[in-house]
Design a protein around this motif. Sequence first.
Motif, short mmCIF file in Angstrom:
data_model
loop_
_atom_site.label_atom_id
_atom_site.label_comp_id
_atom_site.label_asym_id
_atom_site.label_seq_id
_atom_site.Cartn_x
_atom_site.Cartn_y
_atom_site.Cartn_z
N PHE A 16 0.83 -1.20 0.00
CA PHE A 16 0.00 0.00 0.00
C PHE A 16 0.87 1.25 0.00
O PHE A 16 2.05 1.21 0.35
N LEU A 98 1.91 -5.28 3.21
CA LEU A 98 0.82 -5.62 4.13
C LEU A 98 1.38 -6.16 5.44
O LEU A 98 0.87 -5.81 6.52
N CYS A 101 2.68 -3.34 7.42
CA CYS A 101 1.54 -2.54 7.85
C CYS A 101 0.88 -3.14 9.08
O CYS A 101 0.57 -2.43 10.04
N PHE A 172 -8.19 -6.78 0.45
CA PHE A 172 -8.13 -5.35 0.18
C PHE A 172 -8.05 -5.15 -1.34
O PHE A 172 -7.00 -5.35 -1.95
N ILE A 178 -3.68 4.14 1.35
CA ILE A 178 -4.18 4.36 2.70
C ILE A 178 -4.10 5.85 2.98
O ILE A 178 -3.00 6.42 3.02
N CYS A 183 -0.50 2.90 9.55
CA CYS A 183 -1.47 1.82 9.31
C CYS A 183 -2.49 1.77 10.45
O CYS A 183 -2.46 0.87 11.30
N LEU A 188 -7.19 1.32 7.16
CA LEU A 188 -6.92 0.13 6.34
C LEU A 188 -8.21 -0.59 5.99
O LEU A 188 -8.38 -1.07 4.86
#
Length: 334
Positions: A16, A98, A101, A172, A178, A183, A188
């Motif tokens: 992200f 991820l 995050c 996602f 984001i 995060c 999220l």
Amino acid sequence: MSSWTNGSSNLSYTSFVLLGFPGLKESRALLVLPFLSIYLVIVSANALVIHTVVAQRSLHQPMYLLIALLLAVNICAATTVVPAMLLSFSSRFSRISLARCLVQMFCIYFLIVFDCNILLVMALDRYVAICYPLRYPEIVTGQLLAGLVGAAAARSTCIVAPVVALASRVRFCRSDVIHHFACEHMALMKLSCGDISLNKTVGLTVRIFNRVLDMLLLGASYSRIIHAAFRISSGRARSKALNTCGSHLLVIFTVYASTMSSSIVYRVARTASQDVHNLLSAFYLLLPCLLNPIIYGARTKEIRQHLATAFQRAQHQVSSEKLQPLPSHRELPA
């Protein structure tokens, strides 16, 4: 390029872009200096008080060690948030996987909850010290203190782990951006494309249950402490007990007021811009880290005295170096 996983036609982003304060667009770089300055002040102020407690043997007592631990958690919390925030202001370094995050999410919420749990341990310590002063040294031992801190860490993990574990199972696919500088859980979850009602329910339930239980325990503890303090016959001892409790209550108010105000505004002011919500998140994450060392450094007499002595010693040393005469021409080497 965004990373995808494709299993059974279920597409999901695995990396992200953190876009803190998206409304400022290219002007986000202007936020680097103020947030970096705040971070340096937080680290310096907390580290100064921690060093004072560690360096002075007279401060190696449960109350001061818990204060040092609380301030160490402040440094960790600010370090978890601010560097990532500063990187999010640059498009070159704003991408995060991820896995990273979720780790950051766990660290942020773990440190917030652990901070509150340390306040509970401090309330218990003050309860025993004021209500049972003669038995305090035999009750509050190093072993008990270590056990309470370990229990606080375990409780924090048990509260935060389910929320992060549920977040790791979400797909996602709405976007890989984001709109936050870190995060944060709900930031999220906005990118999810499945049913996240369980995540919302668990997150809200855990937060409300944890906050209400903590406030009940803190309220019960400090009401007993204040009642016992007013029964102390010595005016000097009573004043010292109330002053110590006043410092702890100020810190508790700062932590819980900033957290609750951010949560209330987040749910009430839904029409506010994302930048406003991000600013409130930064407010509740960083304000306690900034104020706690000031409160304990200024209001705790023993810490204040040692800090004043250290400053006077440093000032005297600087003055002595300035007044030191320069060598004359006869003293200079040939």
